[in-house]
Design a protein around this motif. Structure first.
Motif, short mmCIF file in Angstrom:
data_model
loop_
_atom_site.label_atom_id
_atom_site.label_comp_id
_atom_site.label_asym_id
_atom_site.label_seq_id
_atom_site.Cartn_x
_atom_site.Cartn_y
_atom_site.Cartn_z
N ASN A 127 0.82 -1.21 0.00
CA ASN A 127 0.00 0.00 0.00
C ASN A 127 0.85 1.26 0.00
O ASN A 127 0.45 2.27 -0.57
CB ASN A 127 -0.99 0.00 1.16
N THR A 128 2.03 1.24 0.60
CA THR A 128 2.89 2.41 0.58
C THR A 128 3.36 2.70 -0.84
O THR A 128 3.40 3.86 -1.27
CB THR A 128 4.10 2.19 1.51
N LYS A 129 3.67 1.65 -1.60
CA LYS A 129 4.07 1.84 -2.99
C LYS A 129 2.91 2.40 -3.81
O LYS A 129 3.11 3.30 -4.64
CB LYS A 129 4.53 0.49 -3.57
N GLN A 130 1.70 1.90 -3.57
CA GLN A 130 0.54 2.40 -4.30
C GLN A 130 0.27 3.87 -3.97
O GLN A 130 -0.04 4.66 -4.87
CB GLN A 130 -0.69 1.56 -3.96
N ILE A 131 0.41 4.25 -2.71
CA ILE A 131 0.21 5.65 -2.33
C ILE A 131 1.27 6.53 -2.99
O ILE A 131 0.96 7.60 -3.51
CB ILE A 131 0.25 5.80 -0.79
N GLY A 132 2.52 6.09 -2.98
CA GLY A 132 3.59 6.86 -3.61
C GLY A 132 3.38 7.04 -5.10
O GLY A 132 3.58 8.13 -5.64
N GLU A 133 2.99 5.97 -5.77
CA GLU A 133 2.75 6.07 -7.21
C GLU A 133 1.60 7.02 -7.52
O GLU A 133 1.68 7.83 -8.44
CB GLU A 133 2.48 4.69 -7.80
N MET A 134 0.52 6.95 -6.75
CA MET A 134 -0.61 7.85 -6.98
C MET A 134 -0.24 9.29 -6.66
O MET A 134 -0.62 10.22 -7.38
CB MET A 134 -1.82 7.43 -6.12
N LEU A 135 0.54 9.48 -5.59
CA LEU A 135 0.90 10.83 -5.16
C LEU A 135 1.80 11.52 -6.16
O LEU A 135 1.65 12.71 -6.43
CB LEU A 135 1.57 10.77 -3.78
N TYR A 136 2.73 10.77 -6.74
CA TYR A 136 3.70 11.38 -7.65
C TYR A 136 3.35 11.23 -9.13
O TYR A 136 4.12 11.62 -9.98
CB TYR A 136 5.09 10.83 -7.39
N THR A 137 2.19 10.66 -9.44
CA THR A 137 1.75 10.61 -10.84
C THR A 137 0.44 11.37 -11.01
O THR A 137 0.42 12.46 -11.57
CB THR A 137 1.58 9.15 -11.31
N LYS A 138 -0.62 10.83 -10.50
CA LYS A 138 -1.94 11.41 -10.71
C LYS A 138 -2.15 12.70 -9.90
O LYS A 138 -2.79 13.63 -10.37
CB LYS A 138 -3.01 10.38 -10.34
N TYR A 139 -1.62 12.76 -8.68
CA TYR A 139 -1.86 13.89 -7.79
C TYR A 139 -0.62 14.75 -7.57
O TYR A 139 -0.46 15.35 -6.51
CB TYR A 139 -2.39 13.39 -6.44
N ILE A 140 0.26 14.87 -8.56
CA ILE A 140 1.49 15.64 -8.40
C ILE A 140 1.21 17.13 -8.30
O ILE A 140 1.85 17.84 -7.51
CB ILE A 140 2.51 15.32 -9.52
N ILE A 141 0.25 17.65 -9.06
CA ILE A 141 -0.05 19.10 -9.03
C ILE A 141 -0.61 19.50 -7.66
O ILE A 141 -0.11 20.45 -7.06
CB ILE A 141 -1.03 19.48 -10.17
N PRO A 142 -1.62 18.82 -7.11
CA PRO A 142 -2.07 19.19 -5.76
C PRO A 142 -0.98 19.03 -4.71
O PRO A 142 -0.88 19.83 -3.78
CB PRO A 142 -3.24 18.24 -5.49
N PHE A 143 -0.14 18.01 -4.86
CA PHE A 143 0.97 17.80 -3.92
C PHE A 143 1.91 18.99 -3.93
O PHE A 143 2.31 19.50 -2.88
CB PHE A 143 1.71 16.50 -4.29
N GLU A 144 2.27 19.47 -5.11
CA GLU A 144 3.17 20.62 -5.21
C GLU A 144 2.49 21.90 -4.74
O GLU A 144 3.13 22.76 -4.12
CB GLU A 144 3.67 20.78 -6.65
N LEU A 145 1.20 22.06 -5.01
CA LEU A 145 0.48 23.24 -4.53
C LEU A 145 0.43 23.28 -3.00
O LEU A 145 0.57 24.34 -2.40
CB LEU A 145 -0.92 23.28 -5.12
N VAL A 146 0.24 22.13 -2.39
CA VAL A 146 0.24 22.07 -0.93
C VAL A 146 1.62 22.42 -0.38
O VAL A 146 1.73 23.14 0.62
CB VAL A 146 -0.24 20.68 -0.44
N SER A 147 2.68 21.97 -1.03
CA SER A 147 4.03 22.29 -0.55
C SER A 147 4.30 23.79 -0.68
O SER A 147 4.89 24.39 0.23
CB SER A 147 5.09 21.49 -1.31
N VAL A 148 3.84 24.43 -1.75
CA VAL A 148 4.00 25.88 -1.89
C VAL A 148 3.17 26.61 -0.84
O VAL A 148 3.63 27.58 -0.22
CB VAL A 148 3.61 26.33 -3.32
N LEU A 149 1.95 26.14 -0.59
CA LEU A 149 1.10 26.75 0.43
C LEU A 149 1.74 26.66 1.81
O LEU A 149 1.74 27.63 2.58
CB LEU A 149 -0.28 26.09 0.42
N LEU A 150 2.30 25.51 2.14
CA LEU A 150 2.98 25.35 3.43
C LEU A 150 4.21 26.24 3.53
O LEU A 150 4.51 26.80 4.59
CB LEU A 150 3.34 23.88 3.66
N LEU A 151 4.94 26.40 2.43
CA LEU A 151 6.10 27.29 2.43
C LEU A 151 5.68 28.74 2.66
O LEU A 151 6.30 29.46 3.44
CB LEU A 151 6.86 27.15 1.11
N VAL A 152 4.60 29.18 2.00
CA VAL A 152 4.10 30.54 2.20
C VAL A 152 3.64 30.73 3.64
O VAL A 152 3.90 31.77 4.26
CB VAL A 152 2.96 30.84 1.19
#
Length: 173
Positions: A127-152
């Motif tokens: 399941n960790t591999k499945q979460i990583g694959e989904m996070l860095y393929t399908k949901y990469i844009i929201p993931f990066e937006l959240v990282s920018v929001l946290l940085l701000v």
């Protein structure tokens, strides 16, 4: 009695005891320690449910970061050592509420039909591999937006904590 059942019983007992102790302790640091025990036992429950990623995140985020932030907040604020007298009526109402909640949950769990899904993917395997694959393929844009929001938010918190240098100079005069 299987090992999985024993682990569940032990971890759930620790989680319940941690929650009850957190509500009954009078010293804030003791409350935080009870909360850490609750967070760690919940992480153990996640691991027994084959959700290793969620269990590790529980340990890192809640047992680590959130608890440290709470401890810093407690240490940086003034705490009154005098405890308010707990009324017996309040304790009785809390007890009645807990018993009612337990009865409702017992009724709900015993009267629910659990049917196994036939075409569901095997989520408990890798399941960790499945979460990583989904996070860095399908949901990469929201993931990066959240990282920018946290940085701000971090930069904003630093600016607010630093304050204006002019005000500090005036207070020393």
């Amino acid at each position: 009695m299987s090992g999985e059942l024993l682990a569940f019983l032990a971890l759930s007992l620790i989680a319940i005891m941690g929650g009850v102790l957190m509500l009954n302790f009078t010293k804030v640091m003791h409350m935080m320690l009870a909360l850490v025990f609750t967070f760690l036992s919940i992480a153990g429950l996640y691991i027994t449910l084959s959700a290793e990623f969620v269990g590790v995140v529980q340990v890192l985020i809640y047992s680590g970061a959130v608890t440290i932030i709470m401890i810093f907040g407690i240490m940086l604020t003034k705490q009154d050592d005098e405890s308010e007298g707990k009324s017996k009526l309040r304790s009785l109402l809390v007890f009645i509420g807990v018993v009612a909640f337990g009865a409702v949950m017992y009724y709900a769990v015993n009267n629910t039909e659990f049917t196994p899904a036939t075409d569901a993917p095997a989520l408990h395997k890798e399941n960790t591999k499945q979460i990583g694959e989904m996070l860095y393929t399908k949901y990469i844009i929201p993931f990066e937006l959240v990282s920018v929001l946290l940085l701000v938010a971090l930069v904003g918190a630093i600016i607010l904590a630093k304050g204006d240098g002019k005000e500090e100079g005036r207070s020393h005069e």
